[in-house]
Design a protein around this motif. Structure first.
Motif, PDB file in Angstrom:
ATOM      1  N   ILE A 260     -15.676  28.528   3.978  1.00 37.57           N
ATOM      2  CA  ILE A 260     -15.298  28.861   2.440  1.00 37.57           C
ATOM      3  C   ILE A 260     -16.285  29.674   1.608  1.00 37.57           C
ATOM      4  CG2 ILE A 260     -13.534  27.072   2.434  1.00 37.57           C
ATOM      5  CD1 ILE A 260     -15.580  25.223   0.682  1.00 37.57           C
ATOM      6  N   ASN A 261     -17.165  30.001   2.426  1.00 32.10           N
ATOM      7  CA  ASN A 261     -18.180  30.890   1.746  1.00 32.10           C
ATOM      8  C   ASN A 261     -17.812  31.770   0.705  1.00 32.10           C
ATOM      9  OD1 ASN A 261     -20.965  31.809   1.173  1.00 32.10           O
ATOM     10  ND2 ASN A 261     -20.443  33.421   2.453  1.00 32.10           N
ATOM     11  N   LYS A 262     -16.929  32.667   1.321  1.00 31.22           N
ATOM     12  CA  LYS A 262     -16.482  33.892   0.413  1.00 31.22           C
ATOM     13  C   LYS A 262     -15.450  33.381  -0.822  1.00 31.22           C
ATOM     14  CE  LYS A 262     -14.552  36.625   3.414  1.00 31.22           C
ATOM     15  NZ  LYS A 262     -14.167  37.825   4.016  1.00 31.22           N
ATOM     16  N   GLU A 263     -14.820  32.262  -0.403  1.00 31.19           N
ATOM     17  CA  GLU A 263     -13.698  31.957  -1.651  1.00 31.19           C
ATOM     18  C   GLU A 263     -14.488  31.261  -2.580  1.00 31.19           C
ATOM     19  OE1 GLU A 263     -13.596  31.754   1.660  1.00 31.19           O
ATOM     20  OE2 GLU A 263     -11.567  32.427   2.273  1.00 31.19           O
ATOM     21  N   SER A 264     -15.604  30.618  -2.278  1.00 32.45           N
ATOM     22  CA  SER A 264     -16.384  30.169  -3.300  1.00 32.45           C
ATOM     23  C   SER A 264     -16.916  31.123  -4.309  1.00 32.45           C
ATOM     24  CB  SER A 264     -17.622  29.237  -2.687  1.00 32.45           C
ATOM     25  OG  SER A 264     -17.074  28.703  -1.927  1.00 32.45           O
TER      26      SER A 264
ATOM     27  N   ALA B  21      -4.871  34.736   5.239  1.00 33.65           N
ATOM     28  CA  ALA B  21      -4.689  34.643   6.586  1.00 33.65           C
ATOM     29  C   ALA B  21      -5.373  33.341   7.375  1.00 33.65           C
ATOM     30  CB  ALA B  21      -5.739  35.820   7.290  1.00 33.65           C
ATOM     31  N   LYS B  22      -6.573  32.694   6.649  1.00 31.46           N
ATOM     32  CA  LYS B  22      -6.869  31.626   6.902  1.00 31.46           C
ATOM     33  C   LYS B  22      -5.749  30.421   6.603  1.00 31.46           C
ATOM     34  CE  LYS B  22     -11.678  32.679   5.864  1.00 31.46           C
ATOM     35  NZ  LYS B  22     -12.932  32.396   5.000  1.00 31.46           N
TER      36      LYS B  22
ATOM     37  N   ASP C  86      -8.598  27.938  16.742  1.00 33.10           N
ATOM     38  CA  ASP C  86      -7.316  28.460  16.491  1.00 33.10           C
ATOM     39  C   ASP C  86      -6.892  28.458  14.736  1.00 33.10           C
ATOM     40  OD1 ASP C  86      -7.021  25.690  16.869  1.00 33.10           O
ATOM     41  OD2 ASP C  86      -5.048  25.728  17.709  1.00 33.10           O
ATOM     42  N   GLY C  87      -7.660  28.010  13.980  1.00 30.98           N
ATOM     43  CA  GLY C  87      -7.400  27.912  12.547  1.00 30.98           C
ATOM     44  C   GLY C  87      -8.210  28.832  11.886  1.00 30.98           C
TER      45      GLY C  87
ATOM     46  N   ILE D 249     -11.015  33.092  12.453  1.00 31.94           N
ATOM     47  CA  ILE D 249     -10.917  34.071  11.540  1.00 31.94           C
ATOM     48  C   ILE D 249     -12.268  34.337  10.824  1.00 31.94           C
ATOM     49  CG2 ILE D 249     -10.257  35.030   9.043  1.00 31.94           C
ATOM     50  CD1 ILE D 249      -7.592  33.555   9.952  1.00 31.94           C
ATOM     51  N   VAL D 250     -13.070  33.234  10.579  1.00 34.07           N
ATOM     52  CA  VAL D 250     -14.655  33.314  10.236  1.00 34.07           C
ATOM     53  C   VAL D 250     -15.427  33.865  11.155  1.00 34.07           C
ATOM     54  CG1 VAL D 250     -16.489  31.883   9.324  1.00 34.07           C
ATOM     55  CG2 VAL D 250     -14.394  31.444   8.435  1.00 34.07           C
ATOM     56  N   GLN D 251     -15.185  33.571  12.264  1.00 32.43           N
ATOM     57  CA  GLN D 251     -15.866  33.891  13.553  1.00 32.43           C
ATOM     58  C   GLN D 251     -15.560  35.610  13.621  1.00 32.43           C
ATOM     59  OE1 GLN D 251     -14.485  32.912  17.543  1.00 32.43           O
ATOM     60  NE2 GLN D 251     -16.783  32.776  18.360  1.00 32.43           N
ATOM     61  N   GLY D 252     -14.488  36.091  13.483  1.00 29.86           N
ATOM     62  CA  GLY D 252     -14.013  37.470  13.558  1.00 29.86           C
ATOM     63  C   GLY D 252     -14.690  38.188  12.437  1.00 29.86           C
ATOM     64  N   GLU D 253     -14.894  37.658  11.212  1.00 27.41           N
ATOM     65  CA  GLU D 253     -15.395  38.225  10.177  1.00 27.41           C
ATOM     66  C   GLU D 253     -17.197  38.408  10.533  1.00 27.41           C
ATOM     67  OE1 GLU D 253     -15.014  35.340   6.684  1.00 27.41           O
ATOM     68  OE2 GLU D 253     -13.046  36.606   6.307  1.00 27.41           O
ATOM     69  N   ARG D 254     -17.669  37.459  11.280  1.00 26.70           N
ATOM     70  CA  ARG D 254     -18.855  37.399  11.507  1.00 26.70           C
ATOM     71  C   ARG D 254     -19.148  38.609  12.589  1.00 26.70           C
ATOM     72  NH1 ARG D 254     -21.275  32.321  13.431  1.00 26.70           N
ATOM     73  NH2 ARG D 254     -23.397  33.290  12.929  1.00 26.70           N
TER      74      ARG D 254
END
Ligand code: SF4
Ligand code: SF4
Ligand code: FES
Length: 361
Positions: A142-146, A225-226, A317-318, A322-327
């Motif tokens: 939740i780094n970005k959402e914060s 998406a998350k 799969d949750g 998606i966070v891994q993809g962003e990284r």
């Protein structure tokens, strides 16, 4: 420097709307907000707009420049003046205009409140004087959402809200993900149920304008998406959007391709598929869709299956996937143009993944 702006003025009492041109002398370091202040001080004191912090923190100064939402205190005017351009300034979109550049934020705050934006802790109170700690790895979800400052720039440009003003919208849903992804919160399933209702996450058209316009790198579309990925992980898949997404995964796993002809029955159900049979046959006749049988299976389908199994085994799969993809994308961004990588993505890279040592005593 001499700065010229065209501003859409609006009188909420008469409904009159007119485009006014202003010219002022401003220092070279001036941002759009400074220029508006100069116009208000020296030319026309009736100009209305919101501001507070002047440093991209409070989120008050959202407005449109040349039709795209910006924070007025973030937009430097020098490059615009050097291009000889006269930007058109107007109020943000998708919210009712009260006067000039001021919009009514009430619908925005109502949607935010609907997210129940507070923690409902899922643990017993720690012993006196102690605290619970959340690992960096858990917070990365939740780094970005914060980072959201509730400015409304994403809402201003949201396509889905334009056609359905009831759609919860990018800012509210990003806030929702901030709590769904918080390891301390216990209302994950209830929250996901709420966000899956009518006007919820699956109504997003994936236009990505919210990601593009957010001045803080929150990337609200990624947050949605998350939420979708987490919903499916918790078997909350009653919406057609969820069924659609699930079929993409099943399809890729079983054949390595998207089995398009089965998309309608799997997403909308057999009855709806039968109703659309005539249309489907005509598409097939003109070679627009492949015949469903036998399904085309990719030569390397085993790779797709291996990838599917790996994601399942690692529990990615949750939202974590998606966070891994962003990284992974951040790596590409950092290697190619390190100066241009969004700050939030760089922050997400600080991932020791280690729990801090337990508090002493
Ligand atoms: S991606 Fe979705 S939430 Fe974002 S602006 Fe487009 S429709 Fe709205
Ligand atoms: S997500 Fe970004 S654009 Fe939307 S309200 Fe938050 S900071 Fe502003
Ligand atoms: S004045 Fe606070 S964000 Fe611009």
């Amino acid at each position: 420097m001499e700065v010229a702006l065209k501003i859409w003025r609006y009188n909420g009492e008469t409904g009159e709307r007119k485009l006014e041109r202003y010219e002022v002398e401003a220092p070279e370091w001036a941002c759009l907000l400074d220029v508006l202040d100069l116009i208000k001080d020296k030319v026309d004191g009736t100009l209305a707009y919101r501001k507070s912090c002047r440093m991209m923190i409070c989120g008050s100064c959202g407005m449109r420049m040349d039709g795209a939402a910006v924070l007025a205190c973030k937009e430097r005017m020098l490059p615009i003046v050097e291009r000889g351009h006269v930007p058109v300034i107007s109020a943000m979109g998708n919210l009712p205009v009260v006067k000039d550049l001021v919009v009514d934020m009430a619908p925005f705050w109502a949607k935010l409140r609907a997210m129940k934006p507070w923690l409902e802790p899922g643990y017993n109170e720690p012993e006196e004087g102690k605290e619970y700690r959340v690992s960096q790895q858990q917070m990365n979800v939740i780094n970005k959402e914060s980072l959201c400052i509730n400015c409304g720039c994403c809402v201003s440009e949201c396509n889905a809200m334009e056609s359905d003003p009831e759609f919860l919208g990018p800012q509210a849903l990003a806030k929702g993900m901030r709590f769904v992804g918080d390891a301390r919160d216990q209302r994950t399933v209830e929250r996901l149920e709420d966000y899956n209702s009518e006007h919820g996450i699956w109504d997003c058209t994936r236009c990505y304008f919210c990601n593009q316009r957010c001045p803080k790198g929150v990337d609200p579309r990624d947050a949605i998406a998350k939420l979708g990925a987490e919903s499916i992980r918790y078997d909350i898949d009653r919406d057609m959007g969820a069924k659609h997404a699930k079929w993409f995964v099943t399809s890729a796993k079983t054949t390595g391709w998207l089995r398009e002809t089965e998309l309608v029955p799997k997403t909308q159900g057999v009855v709806s598929a039968i109703k659309q049979m005539k249309f489907a046959m005509s598409l097939a006749k003109h070679g627009k869709v492949p015949l469903p049988f036998p399904p085309h299976v990719a030569d390397d389908v085993v790779e797709a299956r291996r990838l599917y199994n790996l994601v399942k085994e690692q529990g990615r799969d949750g939202a974590l996937g998606i966070v891994q993809g962003e990284r992974a994308l951040a790596h590409i961004g950092l290697e190619d143009e390190p100066d241009k990588a969004p700050a939030s993505r760089i922050a997400a890279e600080v991932t020791p993944g280690k729990m801090p040592p337990p508090a002493e005593g």
